[in-house]
Motif scaffolding. Structure first.
Motif, PDB file in Angstrom:
ATOM      1  N   SER A  71      11.054   3.839  -0.472  1.00 18.79           N
ATOM      2  CA  SER A  71      10.453   2.604  -1.255  1.00 18.79           C
ATOM      3  C   SER A  71       9.838   1.625  -0.160  1.00 18.79           C
ATOM      4  CB  SER A  71      11.444   2.075  -1.980  1.00 18.79           C
ATOM      5  OG  SER A  71      12.395   1.328  -1.337  1.00 18.79           O
ATOM      6  N   LEU A  74       6.659   3.206   1.429  1.00 18.29           N
ATOM      7  CA  LEU A  74       5.569   3.068   0.281  1.00 18.29           C
ATOM      8  C   LEU A  74       4.938   1.932   0.055  1.00 18.29           C
ATOM      9  CD1 LEU A  74       7.019   5.838  -2.068  1.00 18.29           C
ATOM     10  CD2 LEU A  74       4.782   6.016  -0.670  1.00 18.29           C
ATOM     11  N   ALA A  75       5.769   0.854  -0.080  1.00 18.52           N
ATOM     12  CA  ALA A  75       5.184  -0.592  -0.326  1.00 18.52           C
ATOM     13  C   ALA A  75       4.528  -1.158   0.515  1.00 18.52           C
ATOM     14  CB  ALA A  75       6.513  -1.204  -1.223  1.00 18.52           C
ATOM     15  N   LEU A  78       0.970   1.453   1.140  1.00 25.62           N
ATOM     16  CA  LEU A  78       0.341   1.672  -0.043  1.00 25.62           C
ATOM     17  C   LEU A  78       0.058   0.445  -1.008  1.00 25.62           C
ATOM     18  CD1 LEU A  78       1.479   4.946  -1.931  1.00 25.62           C
ATOM     19  CD2 LEU A  78      -0.299   4.415  -0.410  1.00 25.62           C
ATOM     20  N   ARG A  80       1.953  -3.097  -3.184  1.00 27.40           N
ATOM     21  CA  ARG A  80       3.084  -3.290  -4.290  1.00 27.40           C
ATOM     22  C   ARG A  80       2.842  -2.446  -5.560  1.00 27.40           C
ATOM     23  NH1 ARG A  80       5.179  -4.527   0.887  1.00 27.40           N
ATOM     24  NH2 ARG A  80       5.888  -6.706   0.883  1.00 27.40           N
ATOM     25  N   THR A  83       2.405   1.154  -5.394  1.00 31.35           N
ATOM     26  CA  THR A  83       3.489   1.907  -5.552  1.00 31.35           C
ATOM     27  C   THR A  83       4.129   1.986  -7.056  1.00 31.35           C
ATOM     28  OG1 THR A  83       4.048   1.229  -3.128  1.00 31.35           O
ATOM     29  CG2 THR A  83       5.918   1.731  -4.569  1.00 31.35           C
ATOM     30  N   SER A  87       5.152   5.223  -9.410  1.00 27.73           N
ATOM     31  CA  SER A  87       6.749   5.363  -9.789  1.00 27.73           C
ATOM     32  C   SER A  87       6.589   5.447 -11.474  1.00 27.73           C
ATOM     33  CB  SER A  87       7.242   3.921  -9.465  1.00 27.73           C
ATOM     34  OG  SER A  87       7.530   3.917  -8.085  1.00 27.73           O
ATOM     35  N   VAL A 120      12.761   3.442  -6.214  1.00 28.87           N
ATOM     36  CA  VAL A 120      11.456   2.674  -5.686  1.00 28.87           C
ATOM     37  C   VAL A 120      11.296   1.456  -6.217  1.00 28.87           C
ATOM     38  CG1 VAL A 120       8.981   2.799  -5.510  1.00 28.87           C
ATOM     39  CG2 VAL A 120      10.228   4.696  -5.075  1.00 28.87           C
ATOM     40  N   VAL A 124      10.873  -2.470  -4.984  1.00 28.07           N
ATOM     41  CA  VAL A 124       9.417  -3.194  -5.121  1.00 28.07           C
ATOM     42  C   VAL A 124       9.220  -4.156  -6.512  1.00 28.07           C
ATOM     43  CG1 VAL A 124       8.389  -1.660  -6.655  1.00 28.07           C
ATOM     44  CG2 VAL A 124       6.968  -2.659  -4.739  1.00 28.07           C
TER      45      VAL A 124
END
Length: 448
Positions: A71, A74-75, A78, A80, A83, A87, A120, A124
């Motif tokens: 998580s 990714l955040a 990419l 917030r 992501t 999700s 995730v 986030v």
């Protein structure tokens, strides 16, 4: 209240509703609220053994642990918003897999997808809220996350007692779609934009969040100065976390949140009530009814009383609730006062759920989103979220075995964990209300 604060609330209200709806039906409802009222329907129709249903209930946490590990990265990579989009899409496929399931494998696959999405979002969503909210509203807005989790959980408890489980699955698709649509109208986190060097978008995002007439120059300078100060530090590594007290605060809160038994109580709510001689269906409906107003009350108090007070009051309440429930099962085992057993169990569980909803549910996630610097958020937040879901898996999977060992002993252990939580909060947890994220970091650095 300042004018731009009112503008902020009005502008973001719809977003919070949509973004938390996916989190609420992804995290709490799927793991607890969805499973509790649908157990008999799934077991009968798909032909699951009790042990297979236990896997169905707990396997979501396996996917969530994978989501938790990825998580933060990714955040950070990419953004917030992207992501959350990914999700939500994965969550849709998870729901569809469960809806179309004809075997245990399809059910497990859907739950794993939902678990990944949930893991995730567990990271986030609170981080995103903390990064976009003004300091005097951050706690309440972050707690709206838990409020809508409880709202969805309550709705799922109540609706799940009335409709077939496949129809209940379809309800979960709605918040996924709402989130995907709603994210088109909400700006990206200005702190993330500043951190990745997207200067123009940073100022545009901050201005939109605070209102067209708001003067954001001072806040923008503070954010940029703080981020620039981090450039001199090396890239965050996992081992760097353990040089700071922050990780012990975050991990400690998540560990004791789970050791307090929330996933066992929620997942097996119907079974607990039935074992104590009370209607399982009525008991789960009552849980659904009390969660929303109590969580709303906690959201109101978050930026007034502060995080520490709410945590200590909440943990004291979960101690009392578990203790009363333990007493009810002890009386049942000993054949004493049988007429009091259902009443004590009902009172204990309702006190427990109410106390958890006001503090131990939302506050650890709020604190997690506040105590890590932006360069440590990915590593620290992912680790804390992973610990939370590992604890969730352990408790949800072992709960039925603990109850077979000793129903009273299980709840007495949970109550003891709540007492230790009070001591942990008093000793380690800093108060963060009324401060910007940059001010919190300055304060924590001074205390080291």
């Amino acid at each position: 209240m300042m004018q731009h604060d009112s503008y902020f609330i009005a502008r973001l209200f719809l977003f919070f509703f949509m973004s938390h709806m996916i989190h609420l039906l992804g995290q709490f409802c799927l793991q607890v609220g969805y499973s509790a009222p649908t157990q008999s329907g799934i077991v009968d129709e798909v032909g699951l053994a009790i042990s297979e249903f236990a896997i169905f209930g707990s396997i979501l946490t396996i996917g969530a642990m994978v989501g938790a590990v990825t998580s933060g990265r990714l955040a950070d990579f990419l953004g917030r918003k992207m992501t959350m989009r990914i999700s939500a899409t994965i969550c849709i496929f998870g729901w569809l897999s469960i809806h179309l399931a004809k075997s245990a494998i399809m059910l497990y696959f859907g739950r794993i997808l939902l678990g990944f999405s949930t893991g995730v979002l567990s990271y986030v969503v609170p981080v995103f809220i903390a990064e976009i909210a003004p300091k005097n509203l951050r706690g309440g807005l972050a707690t709206s996350n838990q409020l809508l989790i409880c709202s969805g959980s309550s709705a799922t408890y109540i609706i799940g007692a009335l409709v077939a489980w496949r129809n209940l699955v379809l309800v979960g698709l709605l918040p996924c779609v709402l989130l995907l649509v709603g994210l088109f109208f909400i700006p990206e986190s200005p702190r993330w934009l500043a951190n990745v060097g997207r200067e123009k978008e940073f100022h545009t995002s901050l201005q939109k969040l605070r209102g067209e007439d708001a003067d954001v120059s001072e806040e923008a300078i503070e954010i940029k100065e703080y981020i620039e100060s981090l450039r001199s530090f090396p890239k965050a590594r996992l081992q760097d976390l353990f040089l700071s007290k922050n990780i012990y605060v975050g991990v400690g809160l998540m560990v004791f949140q789970q050791l307090g038994g929330i996933n066992g109580v929620g997942f097996y709510a119907s079974y607990i009530f039935s074992s104590a001689g009370f209607s399982g269906k009525l008991g789960t409906i009552l849980i659904g009814i009390i969660q929303i107003p109590i969580t709303l009350f906690g959201a109101i108090l978050m930026d007034r009383s502060g995080r520490r007070v709410l945590l200590m009051v909440s943990a004291s309440g979960t101690f009392l609730g578990c203790f009363l429930t333990g007493v009810s099962f002890y009386l049942k085992a000993q054949g004493l006062l049988p007429e009091w057993v259902p009443t004590l169990a009902l009172s204990g569980i309702l006190v427990y759920i109410g106390a958890y909803s006001i503090g131990m549910g939302p506050v650890p996630w709020v604190v997690m989103s506040e105590i890590f610097s932006i360069n440590m958020k990915a590593v620290g937040g992912s680790l804390v979220t992973l610990v939370s879901w590992l604890g969730s898996f352990t408790i949800s999977y072992s709960f039925s075995f603990l109850m077979d060992w000793s129903s009273a002993g299980t709840f007495f252990m949970f109550s003891a964990a709540s007492l230790v939580t009070v001591l942990l909060v008093a000793k380690l947890v800093p108060e963060t209300k009324g401060r910007t994220l940059e001010e919190i970091q300055d304060s924590l650095n001074t205390r080291r």
